[in-house]
Design an enzyme around this catalytic site. Structure first.
Site, short mmCIF file in Angstrom:
data_model
loop_
_atom_site.label_atom_id
_atom_site.label_comp_id
_atom_site.label_asym_id
_atom_site.label_seq_id
_atom_site.Cartn_x
_atom_site.Cartn_y
_atom_site.Cartn_z
N VAL A 112 0.84 -1.20 0.00
CA VAL A 112 0.00 0.00 0.00
C VAL A 112 0.88 1.24 0.00
O VAL A 112 1.83 1.35 0.76
CB VAL A 112 -0.97 0.00 1.21
CG1 VAL A 112 -0.23 -0.19 2.52
CG2 VAL A 112 -1.79 1.29 1.24
N SER A 113 0.59 2.17 -0.91
CA SER A 113 1.29 3.45 -1.02
C SER A 113 2.80 3.22 -1.20
O SER A 113 3.21 2.54 -2.14
CB SER A 113 0.97 4.31 0.20
OG SER A 113 1.38 5.65 0.00
N TRP A 114 3.64 3.72 -0.29
CA TRP A 114 5.09 3.48 -0.36
C TRP A 114 5.38 1.98 -0.41
O TRP A 114 6.26 1.53 -1.14
CB TRP A 114 5.77 4.13 0.84
CG TRP A 114 7.24 3.98 0.94
CD1 TRP A 114 8.20 4.85 0.45
CD2 TRP A 114 7.97 2.94 1.59
NE1 TRP A 114 9.46 4.40 0.76
CE2 TRP A 114 9.35 3.23 1.46
CE3 TRP A 114 7.59 1.79 2.28
CZ2 TRP A 114 10.34 2.40 2.00
CZ3 TRP A 114 8.57 0.96 2.81
CH2 TRP A 114 9.92 1.27 2.67
N THR A 138 -0.96 3.15 -4.90
CA THR A 138 0.48 3.28 -5.14
C THR A 138 0.77 3.69 -6.57
O THR A 138 -0.15 3.93 -7.37
CB THR A 138 1.19 1.96 -4.78
OG1 THR A 138 2.60 2.18 -4.73
CG2 THR A 138 0.89 0.86 -5.78
#
Length: 286
Positions: A112-114, A138
């Site tokens: 998730v994301s980073w 992401t």
């Protein structure tokens, strides 16, 4: 759970949750496992920048009997800080070694994301071990279509993790979606050190998966919000075009849909993973 020293913990998650302190390469990692059925491939999760295990608990609760593994990245949560700067390929190696130590073989992977960047890197480096890939909120890194500078500037420091009042003040602006109406959506965070946060930023510096996304052979589910100020939806659409066996699901939400729409996200991810395992979901019968 394969680790004999694990301690059951229930205050973070409604599911049984086992916490271990694992020493690897001179660092102590806080590792969580949500035990599940042996019939399903375990799911390894990579979290967002600066975030600790608490952020993943609502999604883990929604995943039913899927065994799940997550850890605080060095310098976040209750994991010790790395003594040297690291890159994403190094973190991928660390995760693989952690799986070995816990006794796991093949896994599905969610980032998730980073953490979605780490998940892509892990899938590239471990084409046989990583069976399916889930990329949530992401992008492909350096060459992404960015959000507003006023939003991205608030990600330069870990202040939002360490100052609850500040986090509530800016939550709607930086996370979008349901956070605009529920600024207190995230209340459980372990504090993140400035050095640990800086090392996570360095790990991503200059990184992009754009040239090699077509090389990924894992079936891939891409999840995105249509009101994400951090990573605009266009990035998810581009990644869907570039990864050969991929599909896109868009939430009517922002950057934090794994938390704010945990039940919906859990159902969608379970259906995707169950297809690979040839099993039926107990709730949907699919």
């Amino acid at each position: 759970m394969k680790q004999a020293t694990a301690t059951p913990v229930r205050n973070l998650s409604s599911r049984k949750m086992e916490i271990s302190q694992i020493v690897l390469y001179g660092m102590t990692l806080r590792v969580a496992v949500w035990p599940g059925t042996d019939k399903k491939t375990p799911l390894l999760m990579f979290n967002g920048i600066g975030a600790s295990l608490e952020l993943l608990a609502p999604f883990a609760d929604a995943m039913g009997d899927v065994e799940m593994i997550a850890f605080d990245v060095p310098g976040t949560g209750e994991s010790s800080t790395s003594r040297i700067p690291y890159r994403l390929w190094m973190l991928s190696m660390l995760a693989s070694r952690l799986l070995d130590k816990l006794g796991y073989g093949d896994v599905n992977v969610l980032g998730v994301s980073w953490g979605g960047a780490v998940a892509q890197q892990f899938a590239l480096q471990n084409p046989k071990r990583c069976r399916r890939l889930v990329l949530a909120a992401t992008s492909h890194g350096l060459l992404m279509i960015p959000g507003k500078l006023s939003v991205l500037a608030k990600f330069l420091t870990p202040r939002r993790f360490n100052d609850a009042g500040y986090r509530n003040d800016i939550a709607g602006d930086i996370y979008g979606g349901k956070a605009r109406l529920q600024p207190g959506l995230i209340n459980e965070f372990r504090k993140t050190s400035k050095l640990g946060y800086l090392m996570q930023q360095f790990a991503l510096l200059g990184w992009t998966s754009l040239p090699w996304l077509p090389l990924l052979r894992q079936p891939t589910l891409i999840l995105a919000g249509d009101d994400d100020p951090v990573i605009p939806l266009v990035n998810a659409r581009l990644m869907t075009q570039l990864i050969p066996d991929s599909r896109l699901h868009v939430f009517n939400d922002g950057h934090l849909f794994l938390v704010s729409a945990a039940e919906e996200a859990g159902r969608i991810v379970r259906d995707f993973l169950n297809t690979a395992d040839g099993t039926q979901d107990e709730e949907t019968g699919r």
